[in-house]
Design a protein around this motif. Structure first.
Motif, PDB file in Angstrom:
ATOM      1  N   ARG A 142       0.817  -1.223   0.000  1.00  0.00           N
ATOM      2  CA  ARG A 142       0.000   0.000   0.000  1.00  0.00           C
ATOM      3  C   ARG A 142       0.847   1.268   0.000  1.00  0.00           C
ATOM      4  O   ARG A 142       0.359   2.347   0.329  1.00  0.00           O
ATOM      5  N   ARG A 143       2.086   1.102  -0.334  1.00  0.00           N
ATOM      6  CA  ARG A 143       2.987   2.248  -0.327  1.00  0.00           C
ATOM      7  C   ARG A 143       2.436   3.423  -1.135  1.00  0.00           C
ATOM      8  O   ARG A 143       2.487   4.578  -0.721  1.00  0.00           O
ATOM      9  N   ARG A 144       1.912   3.085  -2.301  1.00  0.00           N
ATOM     10  CA  ARG A 144       1.469   4.138  -3.204  1.00  0.00           C
ATOM     11  C   ARG A 144       0.296   4.909  -2.598  1.00  0.00           C
ATOM     12  O   ARG A 144       0.264   6.130  -2.617  1.00  0.00           O
ATOM     13  N   GLU A 145      -0.609   4.116  -2.030  1.00  0.00           N
ATOM     14  CA  GLU A 145      -1.761   4.744  -1.385  1.00  0.00           C
ATOM     15  C   GLU A 145      -1.288   5.709  -0.299  1.00  0.00           C
ATOM     16  O   GLU A 145      -1.778   6.820  -0.166  1.00  0.00           O
ATOM     17  N   MET A 146      -0.276   5.247   0.450  1.00  0.00           N
ATOM     18  CA  MET A 146       0.217   6.100   1.525  1.00  0.00           C
ATOM     19  C   MET A 146       0.872   7.353   0.967  1.00  0.00           C
ATOM     20  O   MET A 146       0.748   8.439   1.534  1.00  0.00           O
ATOM     21  N   GLY A 147       1.575   7.162  -0.135  1.00  0.00           N
ATOM     22  CA  GLY A 147       2.184   8.319  -0.785  1.00  0.00           C
ATOM     23  C   GLY A 147       1.126   9.367  -1.112  1.00  0.00           C
ATOM     24  O   GLY A 147       1.305  10.560  -0.844  1.00  0.00           O
ATOM     25  N   ILE A 148       0.022   8.904  -1.673  1.00  0.00           N
ATOM     26  CA  ILE A 148      -1.053   9.833  -2.045  1.00  0.00           C
ATOM     27  C   ILE A 148      -1.601  10.524  -0.807  1.00  0.00           C
ATOM     28  O   ILE A 148      -1.732  11.739  -0.740  1.00  0.00           O
ATOM     29  N   ARG A 149      -1.869   9.692   0.213  1.00  0.00           N
ATOM     30  CA  ARG A 149      -2.416  10.276   1.431  1.00  0.00           C
ATOM     31  C   ARG A 149      -1.479  11.329   2.002  1.00  0.00           C
ATOM     32  O   ARG A 149      -1.910  12.390   2.453  1.00  0.00           O
ATOM     33  N   MET A 150      -0.179  11.002   1.985  1.00  0.00           N
ATOM     34  CA  MET A 150       0.765  11.955   2.571  1.00  0.00           C
ATOM     35  C   MET A 150       0.850  13.200   1.713  1.00  0.00           C
ATOM     36  O   MET A 150       0.950  14.316   2.230  1.00  0.00           O
ATOM     37  N   ALA A 151       0.778  12.999   0.399  1.00  0.00           N
ATOM     38  CA  ALA A 151       0.802  14.166  -0.491  1.00  0.00           C
ATOM     39  C   ALA A 151      -0.406  15.039  -0.222  1.00  0.00           C
ATOM     40  O   ALA A 151      -0.357  16.265  -0.339  1.00  0.00           O
ATOM     41  N   LEU A 152      -1.505  14.431   0.183  1.00  0.00           N
ATOM     42  CA  LEU A 152      -2.725  15.195   0.457  1.00  0.00           C
ATOM     43  C   LEU A 152      -2.738  15.736   1.875  1.00  0.00           C
ATOM     44  O   LEU A 152      -3.739  16.283   2.322  1.00  0.00           O
ATOM     45  N   GLY A 153      -1.657  15.459   2.622  1.00  0.00           N
ATOM     46  CA  GLY A 153      -1.554  16.106   3.928  1.00  0.00           C
ATOM     47  C   GLY A 153      -1.658  15.213   5.134  1.00  0.00           C
ATOM     48  O   GLY A 153      -1.690  15.703   6.257  1.00  0.00           O
ATOM     49  N   ALA A 154      -1.748  13.905   4.949  1.00  0.00           N
ATOM     50  CA  ALA A 154      -1.795  13.019   6.118  1.00  0.00           C
ATOM     51  C   ALA A 154      -0.453  13.050   6.828  1.00  0.00           C
ATOM     52  O   ALA A 154       0.597  13.095   6.189  1.00  0.00           O
ATOM     53  N   THR A 155      -0.487  13.011   8.166  1.00  0.00           N
ATOM     54  CA  THR A 155       0.769  13.008   8.909  1.00  0.00           C
ATOM     55  C   THR A 155       1.271  11.575   9.042  1.00  0.00           C
ATOM     56  O   THR A 155       0.512  10.614   8.881  1.00  0.00           O
ATOM     57  N   ALA A 156       2.540  11.468   9.362  1.00  0.00           N
ATOM     58  CA  ALA A 156       3.157  10.144   9.501  1.00  0.00           C
ATOM     59  C   ALA A 156       2.440   9.342  10.580  1.00  0.00           C
ATOM     60  O   ALA A 156       2.176   8.154  10.408  1.00  0.00           O
ATOM     61  N   SER A 157       2.094   9.971  11.699  1.00  0.00           N
ATOM     62  CA  SER A 157       1.483   9.216  12.786  1.00  0.00           C
ATOM     63  C   SER A 157       0.085   8.752  12.392  1.00  0.00           C
ATOM     64  O   SER A 157      -0.378   7.688  12.797  1.00  0.00           O
ATOM     65  N   ARG A 158      -0.591   9.564  11.601  1.00  0.00           N
ATOM     66  CA  ARG A 158      -1.917   9.169  11.117  1.00  0.00           C
ATOM     67  C   ARG A 158      -1.818   7.920  10.255  1.00  0.00           C
ATOM     68  O   ARG A 158      -2.622   6.990  10.379  1.00  0.00           O
ATOM     69  N   ILE A 159      -0.807   7.925   9.391  1.00  0.00           N
ATOM     70  CA  ILE A 159      -0.592   6.754   8.523  1.00  0.00           C
ATOM     71  C   ILE A 159      -0.326   5.518   9.368  1.00  0.00           C
ATOM     72  O   ILE A 159      -0.915   4.457   9.158  1.00  0.00           O
ATOM     73  N   SER A 160       0.542   5.693  10.376  1.00  0.00           N
ATOM     74  CA  SER A 160       0.865   4.563  11.242  1.00  0.00           C
ATOM     75  C   SER A 160      -0.394   4.014  11.880  1.00  0.00           C
ATOM     76  O   SER A 160      -0.628   2.813  11.904  1.00  0.00           O
ATOM     77  N   ARG A 161      -1.205   4.943  12.414  1.00  0.00           N
ATOM     78  CA  ARG A 161      -2.422   4.500  13.098  1.00  0.00           C
ATOM     79  C   ARG A 161      -3.342   3.753  12.149  1.00  0.00           C
ATOM     80  O   ARG A 161      -3.926   2.733  12.505  1.00  0.00           O
ATOM     81  N   MET A 162      -3.434   4.289  10.931  1.00  0.00           N
ATOM     82  CA  MET A 162      -4.317   3.654   9.957  1.00  0.00           C
ATOM     83  C   MET A 162      -3.870   2.206   9.692  1.00  0.00           C
ATOM     84  O   MET A 162      -4.675   1.270   9.688  1.00  0.00           O
ATOM     85  N   VAL A 163      -2.551   2.044   9.502  1.00  0.00           N
ATOM     86  CA  VAL A 163      -2.022   0.708   9.231  1.00  0.00           C
ATOM     87  C   VAL A 163      -2.288  -0.214  10.414  1.00  0.00           C
ATOM     88  O   VAL A 163      -2.735  -1.355  10.253  1.00  0.00           O
ATOM     89  N   LEU A 164      -2.037   0.321  11.612  1.00  0.00           N
ATOM     90  CA  LEU A 164      -2.246  -0.489  12.808  1.00  0.00           C
ATOM     91  C   LEU A 164      -3.699  -0.944  12.889  1.00  0.00           C
ATOM     92  O   LEU A 164      -3.990  -2.104  13.163  1.00  0.00           O
TER      93      LEU A 164
END
Lengths: 114, 915
Positions: free
Chosen positions: B818-840
């Motif tokens: 899901r790297r690409r999805e995360m890239g998009i999310r981060m490009a749209l402003g998601a923070t690193a911790s948000r991404i972590s939480r989502m994955v968890l």
């Protein structure tokens, strides 16, 4: 060479090889020599052309090949008729004779005999 | 047809072989032609040139021959298969983590399963070696601990039974004996069975060497004959074939060795855990020994029940019919010879007419029941689950890895590759993995077996065969093939299911709804398996752990014992005492031995003699009939110290408690309470009367003064504090049958052997009896349960490790996808911790579902198993339910967190470039 003539020649070469091998196990070169003897040296093929024919016959299961020692102690591949090769030789020979008979009779016909 | 196929296979040898053949054949042709030409007079160079010209273009013909290579389908396959194997192995080598993990987890799963099945096979389903055991039955009689086959019939009863039974075509009785076997300088104790003459014929066992015992051997006045067991012959006589026919001395009498029993035959009773039967002699030969209780063999005797009975059912008769008949015969005997048994009800003696209560039990069934057979099936189930976890891991990984190739698959299918071809590719990969895993599994299994075998307690009956039984190996192979089919084919089908268009459109199928669900349910299944497995394992552990019981009350861990029977050697007291002193002297010089003592019994489940415990007043008043029964142990001064039994009040025995001085006694707390109702008994007097029939000393003692009170121990049966015990000084009460007990400084196993040497060193004529560590000697089926418990625990840990690794592998892979999805999310402003939480969160969902399912399954399993566990255990155990999720939750956290962190560090620019 027109196609049907080529296939006739092909078939002929195969039949000759079967016949040559039927006279005794032979390696490739030996088959060639035998062919020359059998045809009184009148068979004019390139020597290399022998091999595709031999391989074809092996693949069809009419001949089988095995490595062994030649008369002058060289390693050589020997060809031998299989059971189906022998049967095929008999069938082809009688076919050939029949055709030759028919053809001879046909070509021999004169006006009045038909 | 076969010829054709064979030719096809032969002609389809690898390309290089074909090439070589062809080159060689043409070269030979050219050489021969050149030779022939040269012989006809041409110069060699010219001859060679001519040969080539006549041949035509060698290269053209070669090409023609190559093209004529057989291309039939049958011939095509091996070559193609080879290429595909090469491709598949390249793919595997390119993904080393996947490959190593897959191979290792499958190998561990399969290897463990195989090893455990092997061990269980030998330990738990021992063959008695009795011929056609299904039509053999033991005579069972009620005993305190349930129906028993052991020492249940008197000789008189047996003769009546034999005369009147119609259900049995043949009946055999036997009893055990311990006698020294001496052949020249060689001496060893025989732990044998004395049998009626028809015994071997009844059970259908012959001799591997010589002959078995026959009815002629059992006639009065027949020459004494003995048959040796294979184990004794192999282990102590080095399989010396010349022993047959030799005269040896047993218990001081000449016996002729007539044969050696087959290896498979372990004896007439159920196989034992801690010892082997070493020989058989005719019942009649027991008369030679002066210490044999004559009543044992007296056909008029109906009360001394020393014989065990096994019978061959008459053709067409069932065990049930035999039981009914036995019951009837027993009833008749009860009427004719009523049996008065001294029963120990709540510690008081009462002589009551007791029915014989005979029944028949099929030998197989009786043997199986000795081995607490329920626990094994539980283990078998659990072991199967470990393999299932390993396979699930592999399926998960294959799926996860395959999803990374989704795009490639789509492209290839679009270009015309058939689905079958893609599936075949996957299968070949699985096949390679499986083969490697299978090979490794054999190593794992063997390693485990060697480990188990070398950790077996010394003298344990079961010899673990470190070579895998062919049956087990074949079963493992079938298991592997099945596993491959299910977990190789299934993911392959899953992976190639999607339609080409979606696969090709951008995202390589990363979050297609079907596959995501599949993977999630696989993770859930695995968590469920682990959780239910751990729940059941927890129950196993519960069942095996002592539930707060204080242990045997004796510090047994470092005790080693050896038996000496002076009576058996017909040595008198003074010689025995001299020998004991010598043994003690020798022991003091041994670094391995901390202390040593002698006693005629042991207060922790080994034999001890019994007597009625009373007071001198009651003896005088003749009021001893209601006296409580107690165990009596006659021991040397150091006994309690060696055993580690604390003296709670007063003193232990000392050297001053010698023969001729005041007779003293030490009571266990329970014994003190039984007689006096208190433990404050120092200086009071007791008396011992009567004795159990099995012992040769029957003395009513004079008054014995209590000088000490010792802590209670598990006197009679391990795990119970029921019995009472009184200790008397060996110096005042000589017993000819003694244990030499030593406390080892470290490991007791070696000391047991050392004790034997000391005994023989002290008196070369003495043959020590059974020797071993205290733990071993008290081990029974409990030992097997303990061992199984160890296996269960090990498997539990293994399953956990496998589950953790599998979880990590799959979740990490999913996150990476899901790297690409995360890239998009981060490009749209998601923070690193948000991404972590989502994955968890995403990763935890299947784990929670799995835990829930696992608890349901585990609870169901516990409910099903709880009845087969010997101890009462709650099926729903809050502690287990609290503890089990912890490791799984930790694993899930690790599995999600590490990849999540990796994902949150993704550079959006890099991730998006993949679009």
């Amino acid at each position: 060479v027109p196609p049907d003539q080529a296939s006739l020649l092909h078939g002929t070469l195969d039949l000759l090889i079967l016949k040559a091998v039927s006279l005794g196990e032979r390696h490739g070169y030996g088959v060639l020599l035998r062919l020359e003897q059998m045809t009184g040296g009148k068979l004019a093929i390139e020597q290399g052309a022998l091999y595709p024919a031999l391989y074809r016959l092996v693949r069809r299961g009419l001949l089988e090949a095995e490595w062994g020692n030649s008369e002058n102690n060289r390693r050589a591949k020997f060809y031998r008729l299989t059971a189906s090769g022998r049967a095929r030789l008999r069938a082809e020979t009688s076919d050939w004779n029949r055709i030759v008979g028919i053809m001879a009779a046909a070509l021999d016909s004169r006006p009045g005999t038909v | 047809m076969i010829r054709r196929l064979w030719r096809a296979i032969r002609s389809s040898r690898s390309r290089s072989a074909f090439e070589h053949d062809m080159q060689e054949e043409l070269r030979v042709h050219l050489e021969q032609r050149a030779d022939d030409l040269a012989r006809s007079g041409l110069p060699l160079e010219e001859a060679r040139r001519r040969a080539r010209v006549e041949f035509g273009s060698v290269e053209r013909y070669k090409e023609e021959l190559r093209e004529s290579r057989p291309l039939t389908r049958a011939a095509l396959l091996p070559g193609q298969l080879w290429r595909e194997l090469v491709l598949a192995s390249r793919r595997l080598v390119a993904a080393p983590v996947f490959t190593v993990f897959g191979v290792v987890s499958l190998a561990i799963g399969l290897g463990t399963t195989t090893a455990v099945y092997s061990v269980m096979y030998t330990v738990l389903w021992p063959s008695s070696g009795l011929g056609d055991a299904r039509s053999l039955a033991y005579l069972m009689a009620p005993r305190r601990s349930g129906a028993s086959w052991q020492s249940v019939v008197s000789r008189g009863d047996f003769e009546d039974l034999r005369a009147s039974s119609k259900s049995f075509s043949s009946l055999t009785a036997w009893t055990t004996f311990f006698r020294p076997y001496v052949d020249g300088a060689f001496g060893e104790t025989l732990d044998g069975e004395a049998v009626t003459g028809n015994a071997f014929a009844t059970v259908g066992v012959s001799a591997q060497l010589g002959r078995p015992l026959t009815p002629d051997d059992d006639r009065p006045g027949a020459a004494a004959a003995v048959m040796l067991s294979d184990h004794f012959w192999r282990q102590t006589l080095n399989a010396d074939p010349s022993v047959v026919g030799r005269m040896v001395r047993i218990g001081g009498h000449p016996f002729q060795v007539v044969g050696v029993a087959p290896r498979s035959f372990l004896g007439f009773g159920p196989p034992r855990f801690s010892s082997y039967t070493s020989a058989w002699m005719p019942l009649e030969a027991l008369r030679l020994f002066s210490s044999t209780v004559p009543k044992t063999l007296d056909p008029r005797e109906h009360s001394v029940e020393r014989l065990s009975v096994v019978g061959r059912l008459a053709p067409g008769r069932t065990v049930r019919e035999a039981s009914a008949e036995l019951m009837a015969i027993a009833g008749r005997l009860d009427a004719a010879f009523p049996k008065y048994l001294v029963v120990d009800s709540q510690g008081t003696l009462a002589a009551a007419p007791t029915p014989r209560g005979w029944s028949a039990e099929q030998v197989d069934v009786a043997i199986a029941s000795v081995y607490e057979t329920q626990a094994p099936f539980l283990i078998v189930g659990l072991v199967g689950l470990v393999l299932l976890v390993a396979c699930t891991n592999l399926a998960n990984l294959t799926l996860a890895r395959g999803s990374a190739r989704q795009h490639e698959f789509s492209v290839r299918r679009a270009l015309g590759a058939s689905r079958g071809r893609l599936i075949r590719e996957q299968l070949i990969e699985s096949l390679l993995l499986g083969t490697a895993a299978g090979a490794l599994a054999l190593g794992v299994a063997r390693g485990l077996l060697v480990a188990v075998a070398s950790n077996m307690p010394l003298g344990f009956r079961v010899e673990i065969d470190t070579a895998l039984a062919p049956g087990v190996t074949i079963a493992a192979g079938i298991g592997l093939v099945l596993a491959l089919l299910v977990f190789g084919v299934w993911p392959a089908l899953q992976l190639t299911r999607n339609d080409v268009r979606t696969g090709l459109a951008g995202d390589g199928g990363g979050t297609g709804p079907i596959r995501w669900r599949t993977r999630r349910s696989l993770i859930s299944a695995q968590v469920a398996i682990s959780a239910s497995f751990l729940l059941v394992a927890a129950m196993c552990v519960r069942a095996i752990l002592p539930d707060g019981s204080p242990g045997p009350g004796v510090d047994v861990d470092r005790l080693a014992l050896s038996q000496v029977d002076f009576a058996m050697h017909q040595q008198d007291e003074s010689r025995a005492r001299h020998t004991m002193a010598r043994i003690e002297e020798l022991a003091h010089g041994q670094a391995g031995i901390e202390s040593i003592a002698f006693a005629d019994g042991m207060p922790f489940g080994l034999r001890a003699s019994q007597a009625a415990l009373t007071t001198p007043d009651d003896v005088a008043g003749g009021a001893t009939a209601q006296a409580p029964w107690t165990y009596v142990i006659s021991g040397s001064p150091s006994l309690l110290r060696v055993l580690g039994v604390p003296v709670l009040a007063g003193r232990g025995f000392e050297d001053r408690d010698a023969a001729g001085t005041q007779p003293v006694v030490i009571l266990s707390e329970a014994a003190a309470k039984r007689v006096f109702g208190t433990t404050d008994v120092l200086g009071r007097q007791i008396a011992l009367t009567g004795d159990s029939f099995s012992l040769d000393v029957t003395t009513a003692s004079g008054p014995l003064t209590v000088v000490g009170v010792a802590r209670d121990t598990d006197v009679a049966v391990a795990g119970t504090r029921k019995g009472t015990v009184v200790y008397v000084p060996l110096a005042q009460h000589y017993r000819p049958y003694l244990f030499v007990v030593a406390r080892a400084r470290t490991e007791p196993a070696g000391v047991a052997g050392l004790l034997r040497l000391l005994i023989r060193g002290a008196d070369p004529d003495l043959v020590p009896g059974v020797s071993g560590t205290a733990l071993l000697l008290t081990a029974g089926p409990a030992m097997a349960v303990k061992m199984l418990g160890g296996i269960a625990l090990g498997l539990g840990m293994l399953a956990l490790v496998l589950a953790m690794a599998g979880l990590y592998g799959v979740l990490a892979h999913l996150v990476a996808r899901r790297r690409r999805e995360m890239g998009i999310r981060m490009a749209l402003g998601a923070t690193a911790s948000r991404i972590s939480r989502m994955v968890l969160r995403d990763g935890y969902r299947p784990v929670v579902v799995g835990l829930f399912v696992g608890f349901l399954v585990g609870t169901a399993a516990r409910l099903a198993f709880v009845r087969s566990v010997p101890k009462p255990i709650a099926a729903v155990d809050p502690l287990a339910y609290l503890l089990v999720p912890i490791p799984l939750a930790l694993a899930a956290f690790l599995a999600c967190y590490l990849p999540a962190r990796r994902a949150s560090r993704v550079d959006p620019n890099v991730a998006l470039r993949d679009l």
